[in-house]
Design a protein around this motif. Sequence first.
Motif, PDB file in Angstrom:
ATOM      1  N   ALA A 416     -10.047   2.461  -8.236  1.00 19.47           N
ATOM      2  CA  ALA A 416      -8.870   3.272  -7.942  1.00 19.47           C
ATOM      3  C   ALA A 416      -8.943   3.855  -6.533  1.00 19.47           C
ATOM      4  O   ALA A 416      -7.971   3.810  -5.779  1.00 19.47           O
ATOM      5  N   GLU A 417     -10.122   4.354  -6.168  1.00 22.03           N
ATOM      6  CA  GLU A 417     -10.269   4.927  -4.823  1.00 22.03           C
ATOM      7  C   GLU A 417     -10.075   3.860  -3.757  1.00 22.03           C
ATOM      8  O   GLU A 417      -9.379   4.080  -2.771  1.00 22.03           O
ATOM      9  N   ASN A 418     -10.719   2.708  -3.968  1.00 18.48           N
ATOM     10  CA  ASN A 418     -10.612   1.639  -2.977  1.00 18.48           C
ATOM     11  C   ASN A 418      -9.174   1.196  -2.787  1.00 18.48           C
ATOM     12  O   ASN A 418      -8.710   0.988  -1.659  1.00 18.48           O
ATOM     13  N   SER A 419      -8.446   1.018  -3.897  1.00 18.81           N
ATOM     14  CA  SER A 419      -7.058   0.538  -3.757  1.00 18.81           C
ATOM     15  C   SER A 419      -6.227   1.540  -2.978  1.00 18.81           C
ATOM     16  O   SER A 419      -5.487   1.180  -2.070  1.00 18.81           O
ATOM     17  N   ARG A 420      -6.352   2.816  -3.368  1.00 18.80           N
ATOM     18  CA  ARG A 420      -5.542   3.820  -2.676  1.00 18.80           C
ATOM     19  C   ARG A 420      -5.897   3.893  -1.199  1.00 18.80           C
ATOM     20  O   ARG A 420      -5.025   3.964  -0.338  1.00 18.80           O
ATOM     21  N   TYR A 421      -7.181   3.851  -0.901  1.00 18.74           N
ATOM     22  CA  TYR A 421      -7.633   3.968   0.481  1.00 18.74           C
ATOM     23  C   TYR A 421      -7.079   2.823   1.322  1.00 18.74           C
ATOM     24  O   TYR A 421      -6.471   3.022   2.377  1.00 18.74           O
ATOM     25  N   LEU A 422      -7.254   1.611   0.823  1.00 18.69           N
ATOM     26  CA  LEU A 422      -6.823   0.444   1.606  1.00 18.69           C
ATOM     27  C   LEU A 422      -5.315   0.450   1.780  1.00 18.69           C
ATOM     28  O   LEU A 422      -4.786   0.237   2.876  1.00 18.69           O
ATOM     29  N   ARG A 423      -4.603   0.745   0.687  1.00 22.11           N
ATOM     30  CA  ARG A 423      -3.146   0.681   0.752  1.00 22.11           C
ATOM     31  C   ARG A 423      -2.587   1.717   1.714  1.00 22.11           C
ATOM     32  O   ARG A 423      -1.739   1.420   2.562  1.00 22.11           O
ATOM     33  N   ARG A 424      -3.087   2.948   1.590  1.00 30.29           N
ATOM     34  CA  ARG A 424      -2.562   4.015   2.442  1.00 30.29           C
ATOM     35  C   ARG A 424      -2.814   3.704   3.915  1.00 30.29           C
ATOM     36  O   ARG A 424      -1.945   3.882   4.770  1.00 30.29           O
ATOM     37  N   ASN A 425      -4.030   3.234   4.191  1.00 32.97           N
ATOM     38  CA  ASN A 425      -4.350   2.955   5.584  1.00 32.97           C
ATOM     39  C   ASN A 425      -3.534   1.804   6.144  1.00 32.97           C
ATOM     40  O   ASN A 425      -3.111   1.820   7.295  1.00 32.97           O
ATOM     41  N   LEU A 426      -3.299   0.776   5.313  1.00 37.46           N
ATOM     42  CA  LEU A 426      -2.491  -0.343   5.790  1.00 37.46           C
ATOM     43  C   LEU A 426      -1.060   0.116   6.062  1.00 37.46           C
ATOM     44  O   LEU A 426      -0.443  -0.265   7.058  1.00 37.46           O
ATOM     45  N   MET A 427      -0.543   0.978   5.175  1.00 34.63           N
ATOM     46  CA  MET A 427       0.826   1.442   5.397  1.00 34.63           C
ATOM     47  C   MET A 427       0.906   2.297   6.653  1.00 34.63           C
ATOM     48  O   MET A 427       1.866   2.231   7.402  1.00 34.63           O
ATOM     49  N   ARG A 428      -0.146   3.084   6.865  1.00 35.43           N
ATOM     50  CA  ARG A 428      -0.160   3.944   8.035  1.00 35.43           C
ATOM     51  C   ARG A 428      -0.165   3.129   9.327  1.00 35.43           C
ATOM     52  O   ARG A 428       0.385   3.533  10.339  1.00 35.43           O
ATOM     53  N   MET A 429      -0.821   1.948   9.257  1.00 35.92           N
ATOM     54  CA  MET A 429      -0.878   1.116  10.460  1.00 35.92           C
ATOM     55  C   MET A 429       0.461   0.496  10.776  1.00 35.92           C
ATOM     56  O   MET A 429       0.642  -0.054  11.857  1.00 35.92           O
ATOM     57  N   GLY A 430       1.372   0.511   9.822  1.00 38.51           N
ATOM     58  CA  GLY A 430       2.696  -0.015  10.107  1.00 38.51           C
ATOM     59  C   GLY A 430       2.990  -1.366   9.486  1.00 38.51           C
ATOM     60  O   GLY A 430       3.937  -2.042   9.875  1.00 38.51           O
ATOM     61  N   PHE A 431       2.190  -1.802   8.509  1.00 41.94           N
ATOM     62  CA  PHE A 431       2.497  -3.053   7.834  1.00 41.94           C
ATOM     63  C   PHE A 431       3.462  -2.778   6.709  1.00 41.94           C
ATOM     64  O   PHE A 431       3.512  -1.673   6.177  1.00 41.94           O
ATOM     65  N   ILE A 432       4.216  -3.800   6.327  1.00 42.03           N
ATOM     66  CA  ILE A 432       5.064  -3.641   5.146  1.00 42.03           C
ATOM     67  C   ILE A 432       4.228  -4.053   3.938  1.00 42.03           C
ATOM     68  O   ILE A 432       3.773  -5.190   3.841  1.00 42.03           O
ATOM     69  N   ILE A 433       4.023  -3.096   3.051  1.00 38.47           N
ATOM     70  CA  ILE A 433       3.210  -3.342   1.863  1.00 38.47           C
ATOM     71  C   ILE A 433       4.100  -3.155   0.645  1.00 38.47           C
ATOM     72  O   ILE A 433       4.819  -2.174   0.557  1.00 38.47           O
ATOM     73  N   PHE A 434       4.061  -4.098  -0.267  1.00 37.52           N
ATOM     74  CA  PHE A 434       4.844  -3.965  -1.498  1.00 37.52           C
ATOM     75  C   PHE A 434       3.993  -3.331  -2.582  1.00 37.52           C
ATOM     76  O   PHE A 434       2.770  -3.255  -2.489  1.00 37.52           O
ATOM     77  N   GLY A 435       4.642  -2.941  -3.639  1.00 39.94           N
ATOM     78  CA  GLY A 435       3.933  -2.535  -4.839  1.00 39.94           C
ATOM     79  C   GLY A 435       3.724  -1.047  -4.918  1.00 39.94           C
ATOM     80  O   GLY A 435       4.085  -0.283  -4.027  1.00 39.94           O
ATOM     81  N   HIS A 436       3.125  -0.624  -6.009  1.00 43.45           N
ATOM     82  CA  HIS A 436       2.901   0.791  -6.260  1.00 43.45           C
ATOM     83  C   HIS A 436       1.516   1.211  -5.814  1.00 43.45           C
ATOM     84  O   HIS A 436       0.615   0.403  -5.724  1.00 43.45           O
ATOM     85  N   ASP A 437       1.410   2.516  -5.593  1.00 46.76           N
ATOM     86  CA  ASP A 437       0.196   3.075  -5.030  1.00 46.76           C
ATOM     87  C   ASP A 437      -1.069   2.750  -5.795  1.00 46.76           C
ATOM     88  O   ASP A 437      -2.126   2.567  -5.217  1.00 46.76           O
ATOM     89  N   ASP A 438      -0.984   2.737  -7.122  1.00 44.64           N
ATOM     90  CA  ASP A 438      -2.206   2.621  -7.919  1.00 44.64           C
ATOM     91  C   ASP A 438      -2.583   1.191  -8.234  1.00 44.64           C
ATOM     92  O   ASP A 438      -3.572   0.957  -8.914  1.00 44.64           O
ATOM     93  N   SER A 439      -1.795   0.227  -7.771  1.00 44.20           N
ATOM     94  CA  SER A 439      -2.128  -1.139  -8.190  1.00 44.20           C
ATOM     95  C   SER A 439      -3.177  -1.723  -7.254  1.00 44.20           C
ATOM     96  O   SER A 439      -3.106  -1.555  -6.039  1.00 44.20           O
ATOM     97  N   PRO A 440      -4.157  -2.436  -7.811  1.00 44.99           N
ATOM     98  CA  PRO A 440      -5.230  -2.994  -6.973  1.00 44.99           C
ATOM     99  C   PRO A 440      -4.819  -4.249  -6.215  1.00 44.99           C
ATOM    100  O   PRO A 440      -5.631  -4.838  -5.524  1.00 44.99           O
ATOM    101  N   ILE A 441      -3.578  -4.674  -6.380  1.00 42.12           N
ATOM    102  CA  ILE A 441      -3.093  -5.836  -5.637  1.00 42.12           C
ATOM    103  C   ILE A 441      -2.244  -5.324  -4.493  1.00 42.12           C
ATOM    104  O   ILE A 441      -1.302  -4.560  -4.705  1.00 42.12           O
ATOM    105  N   ILE A 442      -2.560  -5.751  -3.282  1.00 46.25           N
ATOM    106  CA  ILE A 442      -1.872  -5.213  -2.104  1.00 46.25           C
ATOM    107  C   ILE A 442      -1.263  -6.374  -1.328  1.00 46.25           C
ATOM    108  O   ILE A 442      -1.981  -7.048  -0.582  1.00 46.25           O
ATOM    109  N   PRO A 443       0.037  -6.646  -1.496  1.00 43.22           N
ATOM    110  CA  PRO A 443       0.658  -7.716  -0.720  1.00 43.22           C
ATOM    111  C   PRO A 443       1.139  -7.189   0.626  1.00 43.22           C
ATOM    112  O   PRO A 443       1.798  -6.160   0.686  1.00 43.22           O
ATOM    113  N   LEU A 444       0.804  -7.930   1.674  1.00 41.07           N
ATOM    114  CA  LEU A 444       1.155  -7.524   3.029  1.00 41.07           C
ATOM    115  C   LEU A 444       2.103  -8.588   3.556  1.00 41.07           C
ATOM    116  O   LEU A 444       1.771  -9.766   3.567  1.00 41.07           O
ATOM    117  N   LEU A 445       3.279  -8.181   4.002  1.00 38.96           N
ATOM    118  CA  LEU A 445       4.291  -9.167   4.336  1.00 38.96           C
ATOM    119  C   LEU A 445       4.076  -9.822   5.684  1.00 38.96           C
ATOM    120  O   LEU A 445       3.766  -9.161   6.674  1.00 38.96           O
TER     121      LEU A 445
END
Lengths: 530, 484
Positions: A416-445
């Motif tokens: 859970a920590e890893n998913s949130r950390y990676l997702r938040r940081n990727l979104m902060r960098m400006g990538f378009i990320i789909f999906g919900h915060d808690d899901s361990p799958i992170i699609p980057l467009l």
Amino acid sequence: MGMSNGLKNGYSPEYMGMKTDKNHNWKELHNYEESRAHVSIVTVFLTYLSYIILCLLGYASEWLAKFGLLRNGLNVDPRFGENYVPLYFNNWESIFARHIYRRGREYCSRPICSVPGAMCTLKDRYTPDNGWNFQFTGTQTKCVNFGSYNYLGFAENRGPCCDSAKGAIRKEGLTLGSATRELGSGRAVEELESLVAEYLGLEDAIVFGMGFATNSLNLPALVGKGSLIISDQWNHSSLILGARLSGAAIHVFQHNNMASLEKVIRDAIVQGQPRTKRPWKKILIVVEGIYSMEGTIVNLPSIIRLKNKYKAYLYLDEAHSIGAIGPRGRGITDYFGIDPREVDIMMGTFTKSFGSAGGYIAGKRSIIDHLRVRSHASTYACSMSPPVAQQVIAAMSIIMGKDGTHEGIKRIRALAENSRYLRRNLMRMGFIIFGHDDSPIIPLLLFQPAKIPWFARCMTEYNVAVVAVGFPATPVVESRARFCVSAGHTKEMLDQVLSAIAEVGDRLLIKYAKNQVRSKLDCDPDYDCE
Amino acid sequence: MLPMIEALYNAPVYHLVLEALLVIWVLRLLFRKSHSPKDRVILTEAEKDELIAEWKPEPLVPPVDPMHPALHPRIVTGKAMKTVTVDGRDCLNFSTHNYLGLIGNTDVELAAIKCLEKYGVGSCGPRGFYGTTDVHLDLEDMIAKFMHCEEAVLYSYSFATIASAIPAYAKRGDIIFADMNVNFAIQKGLDASRSNIIFFRHNDMNHLEELLESQAKADLRVGSCQTAKLNCFQHASLFQDPKKAAVTRKFLIVEALYMNSGDICPLPELVELKRKYKLRFFVDECLSIGVLGASGRGVFEFFNMSVNEADLICGSLEYCLGSLGGFCVGSSYVVDHQRLSGLGYCFSASLPPLLAAGAMASFSFLESNAGKEALLHLENICKTAHSLFNELLLDLEQSKHSSPNSPIKHLYAKDHDDPEDFLQSVVKMVEEKAIAIVTATYLEKEEKFCPAPSIRIALASHHVEEDVRHLISVLNEATSALSC
């Protein structure tokens, strides 16, 4: 920030009534909707243009090859010249496979020669003729593995799970060589079935040797002609195949859209069966827990509310969510705090979170008894392999804490920590990320088709193995790279990936949401991540 | 601009009138309300709510007989070798599919354990997404070399192999000629393909030729909607025009060794027919690889024919080779297509590497001297058992057409009112005498042509003549006890 227990993840009983404000996760759902809307028209136009150019090149290449002006690595029909009807025609599908998919094929089906854990070793290969054939270079590359489904990190080649699997091979062999209904019920499978039922909090469970077959061979046993299956737009192909084989009618609703689902159900009940207008025998709503290409979490509370209101049945495919989500790793029902008995049929696989293979269906005893008698798989297919079943037993026992340690909870929290950390940081960098915060799958467009193999190649240079997919696994415009986070990833590995992606993102110009992030940071100083 | 207006003046009157009418008609079409079939009846919300409240669905599953044998299975403990422990009792095993005795083979198990120590258990992904290990690639190469073919594709489940292979090639509008007795997995593949299926009577080459001939005649006829006398083996859309026939693929699907009847297909006649009528030939060799042929290479070796006569051969690792999974072999042209279109290949996790390593050890065994000996033993015991069953069995009989080379023997009840019940009781009584046998299970309602109830004996290379004689005497005891 770390893990939350039960209700603190944002979902409270009020959520069932869909109150919108204070809900942290409900805001996330809106965020997901928004990121879809903010793609610039230029990007979409360029993507379509790329596909058109590739198609034209493909057609031109076929035409030239017909006249012998261009050599390609196409396989020749051994019956060529004997007047047989050709096995494949020059339609769009084969042009796509031969000229668009083939160009990026190097980064698909990459062979590995190690355990598919948090790190993996790729066997390097190169293509001397632009993707028609491959040869091994003889070297290997050790990479951080974001491509394998290994959510809780049970893909290991040593440890208690491996030892118990080895013991099962020695005691029970590799296979029982018989269908379950004949002489194929072994000790390992019996133990696994009762453990799965206990794990999910349900009455009974039945297991099968292949997750794909669990869906495609059991849906026909549950519904038939005269029934209706209402399935989500992005359901997995095993669910679609099972629905088609069952003979029931299929209606589709828009992905995770409750208004669309309600409309489809209402229209179906009011209209009845097509042509005869007789009422439907039963209606089965088929959804997944976490969608593997979108990274979205199903809106289970609303679906249960709808199913109870309209007397439909619910089939929940937890292939990616079992073990990977929820404070105790029990899946979607655990995540939302819903009683698992509200879902009629819970299906899942052991491939993703338990480091094994196979699938299960769990529910009320009457349903499982029916499947034991009527399932195609238990009558005709060999039963599950004992070491494969034993691996699941060991992994599940660890998650449940039956081994006396806190290893299970540690892994769930790490994921859970890893998913949130990676997702938040990727979104902060400006990538378009789909999906919900808690899901361990992170699609980057990625959008443009050329960026699919390019992204994979660049990430390999930084020793990160990712999955990059395009059409037809995803819609034409929305090619993406997908990160599957694992509990085995350490913070160093995540930081390595983040720094690599930051550079690659600038090189490939895929930070499509950079401007929106800047504006968000300006007006909401709390918009930050841990 | 000016020449246009001039032309308008110079045009004849009727021309202008017609043009004006045309313009008026187009405008009318544009602004007319379109006819939508859904607009027939518009219900009010109250009426809709009433219909919804009235609707009563069936229960999700029908009630199940609590005494059904599937709910009280016999539990096996330990390995299923020549002796198997069923419900705590050690029995002589005539039910497990283990024709070369590879279940429990130490080399196979050691190979699997060694692989586990390197790769873990699961492969954690489909073949396209890091689920391909070098073990899979090596096994595919090994299978292709063993069968003297160009390429092989590995599946993680034997049932899914043929059920995914057929719909990858045959689509709506194609024609498939299939034997009536094909197993359930092939039937599911035929259903999934949505093609026109024409069944021919089991191993009846004359019937097949008749059907092929009438289809060939229909292909030459111009125009569709030709009616003719159709029997239950023909499909109405048989008849089509030559243009359509040029793009309709035709397939012939048979099993080499039939699971449902224990006999072998007449391969030379089938190959002749498929050459004459230009059919793509798919052979399901799940039971015959590792069994038929001097070196176990299957039915083509058995009949001394080239394996290139088949377009696709599907095999299994579950019946003879002591592992799990399935494979398809053939030319690269045919087999490579499945890497993108075989649903069970693309969208499913790959075979656990330890099972693939076990299968590799099994193939090595098959090619070794010990393997050749085992093949000889198997052939001998199958032929011996065939003649002993014909000679010595009292109330049970084999089918006239069953092959002496088949390790699968079906024993039917002679002239019984309720053969299924009778056979189940025989099985129970025989088990009390410490022999494990099974009745062949089918889903009667789902099978297209459900076979008659039978006891299915699975022989193996580790069985000897005394075992078979013992089995026959116990069977005779049981059947005579039940007949009184």
